[in-house]
Design an enzyme around this catalytic site. Structure first.
Site, PDB file in Angstrom:
ATOM      1  N   LYS A  29       0.873  -1.366   0.161  1.00 49.05           N
ATOM      2  CA  LYS A  29       0.024   0.101   0.026  1.00 49.05           C
ATOM      3  C   LYS A  29       1.181   1.150  -0.090  1.00 49.05           C
ATOM      4  CE  LYS A  29      -3.868  -2.458   0.362  1.00 49.05           C
ATOM      5  NZ  LYS A  29      -4.821  -2.223  -0.995  1.00 49.05           N
ATOM      6  N   ARG A  30       2.140   1.200  -0.517  1.00 45.44           N
ATOM      7  CA  ARG A  30       2.871   2.231  -0.579  1.00 45.44           C
ATOM      8  C   ARG A  30       3.403   2.880   0.794  1.00 45.44           C
ATOM      9  NH1 ARG A  30       2.876  -1.060  -4.137  1.00 45.44           N
ATOM     10  NH2 ARG A  30       2.729  -0.507  -6.368  1.00 45.44           N
ATOM     11  N   ALA A  67       3.390   6.944   1.102  1.00 41.25           N
ATOM     12  CA  ALA A  67       2.186   7.740   0.098  1.00 41.25           C
ATOM     13  C   ALA A  67       1.374   8.484   0.997  1.00 41.25           C
ATOM     14  CB  ALA A  67       1.351   6.930  -0.740  1.00 41.25           C
ATOM     15  N   GLU A 119       4.910  14.802   6.047  1.00 37.79           N
ATOM     16  CA  GLU A 119       4.557  15.301   7.205  1.00 37.79           C
ATOM     17  C   GLU A 119       5.530  14.377   8.303  1.00 37.79           C
ATOM     18  OE1 GLU A 119       0.224  15.371   6.876  1.00 37.79           O
ATOM     19  OE2 GLU A 119       0.563  17.545   7.520  1.00 37.79           O
ATOM     20  N   GLU A 139      -2.430  17.183  -1.485  1.00 38.53           N
ATOM     21  CA  GLU A 139      -3.710  17.454  -0.777  1.00 38.53           C
ATOM     22  C   GLU A 139      -4.574  18.301  -1.530  1.00 38.53           C
ATOM     23  OE1 GLU A 139      -0.811  17.279   0.913  1.00 38.53           O
ATOM     24  OE2 GLU A 139      -0.957  16.419   2.874  1.00 38.53           O
ATOM     25  N   ARG A 142      -6.186  16.540  -4.073  1.00 37.99           N
ATOM     26  CA  ARG A 142      -7.199  15.238  -3.610  1.00 37.99           C
ATOM     27  C   ARG A 142      -8.460  15.836  -3.176  1.00 37.99           C
ATOM     28  NH1 ARG A 142      -5.070  11.184  -6.520  1.00 37.99           N
ATOM     29  NH2 ARG A 142      -2.984  10.359  -5.687  1.00 37.99           N
ATOM     30  N   GLY A 147      -3.101  17.650   7.417  1.00 40.62           N
ATOM     31  CA  GLY A 147      -3.417  17.450   8.921  1.00 40.62           C
ATOM     32  C   GLY A 147      -2.502  16.831   9.808  1.00 40.62           C
TER      33      GLY A 147
HETATM   34  C1  1HE Z   1      -2.671   3.674  -1.238  1.00 36.89           C
HETATM   35  C2  1HE Z   1      -2.061   4.987  -1.119  1.00 36.89           C
HETATM   36  C3  1HE Z   1      -2.631   5.878  -0.228  1.00 36.89           C
HETATM   37  C4  1HE Z   1      -1.059   3.781  -2.713  1.00 36.89           C
HETATM   38  N1  1HE Z   1      -3.590   5.570   0.665  1.00 36.89           N
HETATM   39  N2  1HE Z   1      -3.627   3.319  -0.691  1.00 36.89           N
HETATM   40  N3  1HE Z   1      -1.214  10.702  -0.850  1.00 36.89           N
HETATM   41  C5  1HE Z   1      -1.342  10.770  -2.190  1.00 36.89           C
HETATM   42  O1  1HE Z   1      -2.170  11.393  -2.721  1.00 36.89           O
HETATM   43  C6  1HE Z   1      -0.473   9.612  -2.873  1.00 36.89           C
HETATM   44  C7  1HE Z   1      -1.433   8.571  -3.357  1.00 36.89           C
HETATM   45  N4  1HE Z   1      -0.680   7.416  -3.943  1.00 36.89           N
HETATM   46  C8  1HE Z   1       0.129   7.526  -5.402  1.00 36.89           C
HETATM   47  O2  1HE Z   1       0.211   8.577  -5.892  1.00 36.89           O
HETATM   48  C9  1HE Z   1       0.819   6.362  -5.758  1.00 36.89           C
HETATM   49  O3  1HE Z   1       0.051   5.209  -5.174  1.00 36.89           O
HETATM   50  C10 1HE Z   1       2.220   6.289  -5.674  1.00 36.89           C
HETATM   51  C11 1HE Z   1       2.724   7.419  -6.455  1.00 36.89           C
HETATM   52  C12 1HE Z   1       2.703   6.657  -4.210  1.00 36.89           C
HETATM   53  C13 1HE Z   1       2.806   5.042  -5.930  1.00 36.89           C
HETATM   54  O4  1HE Z   1       2.211   4.652  -7.431  1.00 36.89           O
HETATM   55  P1  1HE Z   1       2.093   3.244  -7.922  1.00 36.89           P
HETATM   56  O5  1HE Z   1       1.967   3.063  -9.320  1.00 36.89           O
HETATM   57  O6  1HE Z   1       3.427   2.349  -7.569  1.00 36.89           O
HETATM   58  O7  1HE Z   1       1.048   2.129  -6.990  1.00 36.89           O
HETATM   59  P2  1HE Z   1      -0.541   2.183  -7.096  1.00 36.89           P
HETATM   60  O8  1HE Z   1      -0.848   1.453  -8.049  1.00 36.89           O
HETATM   61  O9  1HE Z   1      -0.977   3.702  -7.121  1.00 36.89           O
HETATM   62  O10 1HE Z   1      -0.838   1.776  -5.657  1.00 36.89           O
HETATM   63  C14 1HE Z   1      -0.480   0.620  -5.075  1.00 36.89           C
HETATM   64  C15 1HE Z   1      -1.554   0.180  -4.017  1.00 36.89           C
HETATM   65  O11 1HE Z   1      -1.198   1.004  -2.725  1.00 36.89           O
HETATM   66  C16 1HE Z   1      -2.861   0.317  -4.338  1.00 36.89           C
HETATM   67  O12 1HE Z   1      -3.561  -0.602  -3.644  1.00 36.89           O
HETATM   68  P3  1HE Z   1      -4.249  -1.727  -4.320  1.00 36.89           P
HETATM   69  O13 1HE Z   1      -4.952  -2.723  -3.128  1.00 36.89           O
HETATM   70  O14 1HE Z   1      -5.176  -1.559  -5.333  1.00 36.89           O
HETATM   71  O15 1HE Z   1      -2.958  -2.751  -4.910  1.00 36.89           O
HETATM   72  C17 1HE Z   1      -3.222   1.757  -3.952  1.00 36.89           C
HETATM   73  O16 1HE Z   1      -4.546   1.837  -3.636  1.00 36.89           O
HETATM   74  C18 1HE Z   1      -2.226   1.925  -2.512  1.00 36.89           C
HETATM   75  N5  1HE Z   1      -1.814   2.979  -1.892  1.00 36.89           N
HETATM   76  N6  1HE Z   1      -1.067   5.180  -2.124  1.00 36.89           N
HETATM   77  C19 1HE Z   1      -4.223   4.037   0.268  1.00 36.89           C
HETATM   78  N7  1HE Z   1      -2.188   7.225   0.093  1.00 36.89           N
HETATM   79  C20 1HE Z   1      -3.340  13.956   7.829  1.00 36.89           C
HETATM   80  S1  1HE Z   1      -3.792  14.476   6.456  1.00 36.89           S
HETATM   81  C21 1HE Z   1      -2.421  14.027   5.178  1.00 36.89           C
HETATM   82  C22 1HE Z   1      -3.346  14.201   3.817  1.00 36.89           C
HETATM   83  C23 1HE Z   1      -2.422  13.391   2.997  1.00 36.89           C
HETATM   84  O17 1HE Z   1      -1.410  12.560   2.843  1.00 36.89           O
HETATM   85  S2  1HE Z   1      -2.924  13.558   1.201  1.00 36.89           S
HETATM   86  C24 1HE Z   1      -1.731  12.762   0.276  1.00 36.89           C
HETATM   87  C25 1HE Z   1      -2.210  11.349   0.003  1.00 36.89           C
END
Ligand code: 1HE
Length: 264
Positions: A29-30, A67, A119, A139, A142, A147
């Site tokens: 889940k990265r 991630a 963070e 953020e 999205r 937070g």
């Molecule tokens: C996740 C998450 C996640 C991956 N929550 N499950 N963060 C983001 O906006 C970044 C979101 N993630 C990504 O953009 C990409 O996943 C990555 C660039 C990090 C990696 O890409 P990739 O192609 O290697 O992996 P993927 O196919 O996107 O993800 C692989 C799996 O990890 C997949 O799950 P699966 O069950 O379908 O295999 C994804 O759903 C899971 N995954 N990232 C949940 N973030 C206190 S407030 C803080 C606010 C924030 O942090 S906002 C920023 C959120």
């Protein structure tokens, strides 16, 4: 050091001598930060300062450091505003334990270090990146807001203007540019090896000095300059008269201690 006996699912704890190695282990889940992972971070970083650990390395399994917020969990749980406020309070609890805990924490970064992952990294004391590492605050894209303390720590690292740009435009910082703006302090081929090397250097510093460095400097930002100067005098009074500093100063005086000079 005595590894704390904790029930952990999302984090693995190891040691290398007096160094604790804390690994996020949700690579599939990265290393997204679920509510359970945050609880485990609280447990680990509450226990570490009392475990005899002289330094810690924080790393992630797989190709990405983290991630950020577990977006799928957040989506599925349909949290209310007050639910999410409490989620954030737990993030703050974890990251404050890290930043103010008195044990030097070195982050070994790679791949995505984004959103809540940034963070988390910004609550450590030294950030080491490799050439795959990239930093972002997606953020805005999205429809979210930070937070986990980014408004405090990331803005402190890079300045408010850069942080706002990152959030409004999704700007990604990589490599040299990330180093230049202060998102990391080292950019190397192998961030884990370098983080271990730096952690070993930290273990050469007396624990009381490390405690002061990894708590007092952060506390000073929450005080007026007058109070911070008073606090600094007080901390220096205790640290600069400890037996370990007396021995080191004796070695300086008798010329057996290393001098502060660049290698070349
Ligand atoms: C996740 C998450 C996640 C991956 N929550 N499950 N963060 C983001 O906006 C970044 C979101 N993630 C990504 O953009 C990409 O996943 C990555 C660039 C990090 C990696 O890409 P990739 O192609 O290697 O992996 P993927 O196919 O996107 O993800 C692989 C799996 O990890 C997949 O799950 P699966 O069950 O379908 O295999 C994804 O759903 C899971 N995954 N990232 C949940 N973030 C206190 S407030 C803080 C606010 C924030 O942090 S906002 C920023 C959120």
């Amino acid at each position: 050091m005595q590894l704390p006996d904790l029930k952990l699912q999302n984090i693995t704890l190891d040691t290398d001598g007096e160094i604790a190695i804390v690994s996020l282990n949700r690579a599939a889940k990265r290393n997204a930060l679920s509510a359970e992972t945050i609880e485990e971070l609280i447990d680990v970083f509450s226990a570490l300062p009392r475990s005899g650990a002289r330094a810690a390395v924080l790393r992630g399994e797989g190709d990405h450091f983290s991630a950020g917020l577990d977006l799928v969990e957040h989506h599925k749980q349909e949290r209310s505003a007050s639910d999410f406020m409490h989620v954030c309070l737990r993030w703050h609890e974890a990251f404050n334990k890290m930043e103010y805990g008195g044990v030097p924490i070195i982050a070994a970064l790679k791949g995505a270090t984004v959103g809540g992952g940034l963070e988390l990294a910004s609550a450590t004391h030294i950030r080491v990146a490799d050439k795959t590492t990239y930093f972002a605050l997606p953020e805005g894209q999205r429809g979210l807001f930070t937070g986990g303390g980014a408004t405090i720590r990331v803005s402190e690292l890079v300045g408010r203007a850069r942080m706002i740009d990152m959030m409004l435009t999704g700007r990604i910082y990589e490599a040299e540019e990330a180093l230049n703006v202060g998102l990391c302090q080292y950019l190397v081929d192998d961030s884990e090896a370098k983080a271990m090397e730096l952690a070993r250097a930290c273990t050469e510093v007396p624990p009381l000095s490390n405690f002061a460095i990894c708590s007092a400097i952060s506390h000073s930002r929450n005080m007026s300059a007058l109070d911070a100067a008073y606090m600094e005098s007080f901390v220096a009074g205790v640290v600069n008269t400890q037996p370990a500093s007396n021995e080191r100063l004796a070695a300086f005086a008798d010329k057996s201690a290393a001098r502060v000079k660049p290698k070349n």
